[in-house]
Design an enzyme around this catalytic site. Structure first.
Site, PDB file in Angstrom:
ATOM      1  CE  LYS A 117       0.591  -4.582  -7.793  1.00 23.64           C
ATOM      2  NZ  LYS A 117      -0.769  -4.412  -7.285  1.00 23.64           N
ATOM      3  CE  LYS A 201       5.912  -4.297  -2.292  1.00 30.81           C
ATOM      4  NZ  LYS A 201       4.629  -3.722  -2.696  1.00 30.81           N
ATOM      5  CE  LYS A 204      -0.264 -10.693  -1.033  1.00 29.12           C
ATOM      6  NZ  LYS A 204      -1.656 -10.345  -1.157  1.00 29.12           N
TER       7      LYS A 204
HETATM    8  P1  TYM Z   1      -1.683  -6.165  -0.645  1.00 31.52           P
HETATM    9  O1  TYM Z   1      -2.617  -7.322  -0.756  1.00 31.52           O
HETATM   10  O2  TYM Z   1      -0.596  -6.023  -1.658  1.00 31.52           O
HETATM   11  O3  TYM Z   1      -1.008  -6.129   0.763  1.00 31.52           O
HETATM   12  C1  TYM Z   1      -1.779  -6.254   1.946  1.00 31.52           C
HETATM   13  C2  TYM Z   1      -1.183  -5.386   3.040  1.00 31.52           C
HETATM   14  O4  TYM Z   1       0.147  -5.790   3.335  1.00 31.52           O
HETATM   15  C3  TYM Z   1       1.014  -4.668   3.270  1.00 31.52           C
HETATM   16  N1  TYM Z   1       2.314  -5.125   2.743  1.00 31.52           N
HETATM   17  C4  TYM Z   1       3.480  -4.881   3.332  1.00 31.52           C
HETATM   18  N2  TYM Z   1       3.790  -4.220   4.463  1.00 31.52           N
HETATM   19  C5  TYM Z   1       5.105  -4.164   4.804  1.00 31.52           C
HETATM   20  N3  TYM Z   1       6.093  -4.740   4.058  1.00 31.52           N
HETATM   21  C6  TYM Z   1       5.823  -5.403   2.915  1.00 31.52           C
HETATM   22  N4  TYM Z   1       6.794  -5.973   2.215  1.00 31.52           N
HETATM   23  C7  TYM Z   1       4.456  -5.494   2.508  1.00 31.52           C
HETATM   24  N5  TYM Z   1       3.836  -6.076   1.450  1.00 31.52           N
HETATM   25  C8  TYM Z   1       2.526  -5.830   1.614  1.00 31.52           C
HETATM   26  C9  TYM Z   1       0.339  -3.707   2.316  1.00 31.52           C
HETATM   27  O5  TYM Z   1       0.783  -2.385   2.522  1.00 31.52           O
HETATM   28  C10 TYM Z   1      -1.109  -3.892   2.672  1.00 31.52           C
HETATM   29  O6  TYM Z   1      -1.451  -3.119   3.793  1.00 31.52           O
HETATM   30  N6  TYM Z   1      -4.329  -2.399  -2.461  1.00 31.52           N
HETATM   31  C11 TYM Z   1      -4.143  -3.211  -1.305  1.00 31.52           C
HETATM   32  C12 TYM Z   1      -5.402  -3.912  -0.832  1.00 31.52           C
HETATM   33  C13 TYM Z   1      -6.593  -3.032  -0.644  1.00 31.52           C
HETATM   34  C14 TYM Z   1      -6.797  -2.122   0.424  1.00 31.52           C
HETATM   35  C15 TYM Z   1      -8.088  -1.562   0.189  1.00 31.52           C
HETATM   36  C16 TYM Z   1      -6.066  -1.757   1.536  1.00 31.52           C
HETATM   37  C17 TYM Z   1      -7.682  -2.973  -1.447  1.00 31.52           C
HETATM   38  N7  TYM Z   1      -8.569  -2.107  -0.956  1.00 31.52           N
HETATM   39  C18 TYM Z   1      -8.615  -0.607   1.034  1.00 31.52           C
HETATM   40  C19 TYM Z   1      -6.591  -0.800   2.401  1.00 31.52           C
HETATM   41  C20 TYM Z   1      -7.856  -0.236   2.141  1.00 31.52           C
HETATM   42  C21 TYM Z   1      -3.112  -4.272  -1.631  1.00 31.52           C
HETATM   43  O7  TYM Z   1      -2.956  -4.662  -2.742  1.00 31.52           O
HETATM   44  O8  TYM Z   1      -2.528  -4.808  -0.571  1.00 31.52           O
END
Ligand code: TYM
Length: 338
Positions: A117, A201, A204
């Site tokens: 990032k 990947k 967003k």
């Molecule tokens: P975030 O907001 O980036 O993504 C949310 C969820 O989507 C999954 N994801 C994907 N899975 C497959 N292929 C992709 N291209 C892809 N892009 C995103 C992510 O793996 C995630 O499950 N840090 C986390 C949010 C968070 C969290 C937590 C998750 C904060 N606290 C506690 C679990 C438990 C995040 O930024 O996800």
């Protein structure tokens, strides 16, 4: 001592959700609701760690409601699961501070997402972005969460959550106080790749909207994005091994299998030797059939933001009732006079 099973997961409200979020996480969240108690959180505090969320108050509030709507539209049932936004439950921030003191710089230095990032501009990143995985550990452990359904990209963060739980338990000599949360990374598409580049990947933050399918895209946009998805010139292979070295083909096959809820081998067999153009037509039809009802339901829910807020308030009350006694125990363990 075995901890009672409890699911916790969350997504950042930094933009509209995309197909990766849906197939990697959300779809599995819905299934888990029938297996154990679940908490699903919109992590708005994580969203201000980067420019996309920081200093855009109206956009952040709107995105929080939109992500809530996406959860519900995809099948998260607010009467069954606890659905809330992170900033409403102060225990997340309180526990995160304790974890800031348990975690080690060396651990955070190894986090690949931070490196990805920030690139070459680490010194300009917020401190919050750096300690982000510790807030994530606090999210889960504030409830003694045991199962965390996420996409493959969160695996390293979850390993850190386990390390934090273990170190807290051992430093304070409270064996087994926190469970070691397990990642639940399942389905045919745990890592959905960009439609423009099968080695990147789906994200967003990609500047090309053609790299991803958003949950709010209309029928024509979905079809067009799939038709324009990058592929190689060969027909589809007749075995899974034939997908090796063909990341774009592999990605589209994985997406198809995950959307259809079938295993990859049977999808490969069905399209063996066929041209991408034909396969893409079928993938576009399937995507529209699966995603349009979600988009329509999101539109319906977003027409009544007061109802969404009501759901979030009520979810936060239930979440706080679970987190408060755990946090009170943590304070006692740490030695805070209260
Ligand atoms: P975030 O907001 O980036 O993504 C949310 C969820 O989507 C999954 N994801 C994907 N899975 C497959 N292929 C992709 N291209 C892809 N892009 C995103 C992510 O793996 C995630 O499950 N840090 C986390 C949010 C968070 C969290 C937590 C998750 C904060 N606290 C506690 C679990 C438990 C995040 O930024 O996800």
């Amino acid at each position: 001592m075995a901890h009672p099973q409890l699911v916790f997961s969350g997504m950042q409200p930094t933009n509209v959700l995309h197909l990766g979020n849906y197939l990697g996480a959300l779809k599995n969240w819905v299934k888990l609701q029938d297996e154990m108690p679940c908490l699903y959180c919109v992590v708005d505090m994580h969203a201000i760690t980067q420019d996309t969320g920081y200093r855009h108050p109206k956009e952040l509030a709107a995105a929080t409601r939109e992500v809530t709507a996406a959860y519900i539209a995809a099948g998260v049932n607010p009467n069954k699961s606890i659905l809330f936004n992170q900033s409403r439950v102060a225990e997340h921030a309180e526990l995160a501070w304790v974890f800031n003191c348990v975690g080690r710089l060396g651990w955070l230095d190894r986090m690949t997402q931070f490196k990805e990032k920030t690139g070459k501009h680490k010194e300009r990143a917020s401190v919050g972005l750096y300690t982000y995985p510790l807030l994530m550990a606090a999210d889960i452990l504030a409830y003694k969460g045991t199962h965390v359904p996420v996409g493959e990209d969160q695996r390293q963060h979850l390993e850190l959550s386990r390390d934090i739980a273990q170190k807290f338990n051992s430093d304070y000599e409270v064996p087994d106080f926190f469970p070691l949360p397990e990642p639940v990374i399942t389905g045919a598409a745990t890592r959905v790749m960009s439609l423009r580049d099968g080695t990147k990947k789906m994200s967003k933050s990609d500047e090309s909207d053609y790299s991803r399918i958003n949950l709010t895209d209309d029928t024509d946009t979905i079809a067009q994005k799939i038709r324009k998805a990058r592929t190689d010139p060969n027909p589809l292979p007749d075995s899974e091994e034939g997908l090796e070295g063909r990341p774009e083909a592999e990605n589209l096959i994985n997406i198809y299998a995950a959307l259809a809820d079938e295993n990859r081998a049977s999808i490969v067999a069905r399209f063996a030797g066929r041209q991408f153009s034909e396969f893409k037509n079928e993938l576009a039809d399937l995507s529209v059939a699966k995603l349009q009802p979600i988009a329509a339901e999101m539109r319906r829910l977003l027409a009544d933001p007061a109802e969404i807020d009501r759901i979030l308030v009520s979810g936060a009350e239930k979440a706080r009732a679970l987190a408060a006694p755990i946090m009170a125990e943590v304070k006692q363990i740490v030695g805070f006079v209260s």
